[in-house]
Design a protein around this motif. Structure first.
Motif, PDB file in Angstrom:
ATOM      1  N   THR A   1      -0.456  -2.378   6.488  1.00 36.26           N
ATOM      2  CA  THR A   1       0.542  -1.318   6.501  1.00 36.26           C
ATOM      3  C   THR A   1       1.801  -1.884   7.164  1.00 36.26           C
ATOM      4  O   THR A   1       1.998  -3.101   7.169  1.00 36.26           O
TER       5      THR A   1
ATOM      6  N   THR B   1       0.832  -1.196   0.000  1.00 37.68           N
ATOM      7  CA  THR B   1       0.000   0.000   0.000  1.00 37.68           C
ATOM      8  C   THR B   1       0.869   1.249   0.000  1.00 37.68           C
ATOM      9  O   THR B   1       2.047   1.213   0.369  1.00 37.68           O
ATOM     10  N   HIS B   2       0.255   2.356  -0.390  1.00 38.56           N
ATOM     11  CA  HIS B   2       0.936   3.647  -0.360  1.00 38.56           C
ATOM     12  C   HIS B   2       1.367   3.983   1.068  1.00 38.56           C
ATOM     13  O   HIS B   2       2.497   4.399   1.321  1.00 38.56           O
ATOM     14  N   GLU B   3       0.465   3.791   2.015  1.00 41.73           N
ATOM     15  CA  GLU B   3       0.773   4.083   3.418  1.00 41.73           C
ATOM     16  C   GLU B   3       1.988   3.297   3.897  1.00 41.73           C
ATOM     17  O   GLU B   3       2.885   3.846   4.545  1.00 41.73           O
ATOM     18  N   ALA B   4       2.014   2.017   3.588  1.00 42.65           N
ATOM     19  CA  ALA B   4       3.123   1.173   4.023  1.00 42.65           C
ATOM     20  C   ALA B   4       4.436   1.622   3.416  1.00 42.65           C
ATOM     21  O   ALA B   4       5.482   1.638   4.083  1.00 42.65           O
TER      22      ALA B   4
ATOM     23  N   SER C   1      -9.721  -0.535   9.954  1.00 44.27           N
ATOM     24  CA  SER C   1     -10.246   0.426   8.991  1.00 44.27           C
ATOM     25  C   SER C   1     -10.926   1.576   9.720  1.00 44.27           C
ATOM     26  O   SER C   1     -11.493   1.405  10.817  1.00 44.27           O
TER      27      SER C   1
ATOM     28  N   ARG D   1      -3.880  -2.454  10.532  1.00 46.73           N
ATOM     29  CA  ARG D   1      -4.586  -1.469  11.357  1.00 46.73           C
ATOM     30  C   ARG D   1      -6.082  -1.546  11.066  1.00 46.73           C
ATOM     31  O   ARG D   1      -6.503  -1.875   9.953  1.00 46.73           O
TER      32      ARG D   1
ATOM     33  N   ILE E   1       5.348   4.661   2.440  1.00 42.89           N
ATOM     34  CA  ILE E   1       5.796   5.906   3.050  1.00 42.89           C
ATOM     35  C   ILE E   1       6.363   5.651   4.437  1.00 42.89           C
ATOM     36  O   ILE E   1       7.443   6.156   4.803  1.00 42.89           O
ATOM     37  N   LEU E   2       5.667   4.865   5.243  1.00 43.72           N
ATOM     38  CA  LEU E   2       6.123   4.587   6.604  1.00 43.72           C
ATOM     39  C   LEU E   2       7.429   3.785   6.614  1.00 43.72           C
ATOM     40  O   LEU E   2       8.329   4.050   7.415  1.00 43.72           O
TER      41      LEU E   2
END
Length: 251
Positions: A234, A14-17, A211, A209, A19-20
């Motif tokens: 994530t 995912t995008h979130e993963a 939703s 995480r 970035i983190l």
């Protein structure tokens, strides 16, 4: 202590993963889709956005479906097309592998994919763990020109394949990078580092995480995996930082 930094690669979905992971100590991302299938080809749009926002290299999974690693002519054409498309939007490298029904490396299919990747580095992924003889496969993959092999030593988890992984690291030496991955733990790292050839590792540090869709119908289930229903995949920044610190302590 070798004094050399061990590179930390994380698979992200995912995008979130992405970035983190990049913000908390990961040196390279492996971008995939479909966690439940162990990774398939992600979208070009997702790669394009991530490349604008992370400072680390992003390798991209090239796998048109799950199930196995034997590809029809049409599927192989799709893989070749994906390499071109994803390369054009910024992929720094590619991750793929192809096998025959016997479990041996499909040399012809891999040659075509490597040629399509041109000068970008390629990883032979964990299809390697499905072959009957990891040491014979190692020589085929070296001859083909792959830069690294992602493997758990032919077992479900690194901890179960430690003896084979240690032998692979030694045999591969400086010809190809053996990238241990698959349930990798801090204890595994200490053991593998004793080979003197541990240069890179692969760990997801994943976290599901809840939703934020609290008003949505919880009784309607759209995922086949209980693990992922109503959750977002994530990474855990604390786990990433802890893993990075463990790697740095090995130097």
């Amino acid at each position: 202590m070798t004094g050399k930094r061990i590179l930390f690669e994380a698979p992200v979905y995912t995008h979130e993963a992405a970035i983190l992971a990049a913000a908390n100590g990961v040196d390279r991302l492996e971008l995939c889709a479909d966690f439940g299938e162990g990774g398939t080809t992600p979208s070009a749009g997702l790669l394009k956005v991530i490349k604008r926002q992370v400072p680390v290299p992003v390798f991209v999974m090239i796998r048109p479906r799950g199930g196995d690693f034997m590809y029809s002519p049409g599927e192989l054409e799709a893989m070749l097309a994906d390499i071109k498309i994803l390369g054009d939007v910024g992929a720094d490298g590619f991750v793929f592998g192809a096998l025959h029904s016997t479990g041996k490396v499909d040399v012809d299919a891999c040659k075509r994919l490597l040629e399509a990747a041109q000068d970008k580095p390629c990883t032979f992924h964990r299809a390697f763990d499905k072959v009957p003889d990891q040491f014979t496969a190692l020589e085929s993959i070296v001859s083909l020109g792959f830069k690294r092999i992602l493997t758990s030593g032919g077992k479900n988890r690194v901890s179960e394949g430690l003896s084979v992984l240690t032998e692979l690291l030694t045999r591969a030496a400086n010809r190809v990078t053996v990238l241990p991955g698959g349930g990798l733990t801090a204890e595994d790292l200490v053991h593998l580092n004793q080979s003197g050839f541990l240069r890179e590792v692969h760990s997801s540090c994943k976290y599901f995480r809840p939703s934020e869709g609290s008003q949505q119908k919880s009784e309607v289930r759209l995922s086949l995996l209980d693990q992922t229903e109503g959750k977002v995949l994530t990474v855990d920044p604390a786990l990433v930082q802890s893993f990075r610190n463990t790697l740095d302590d090995l130097r």
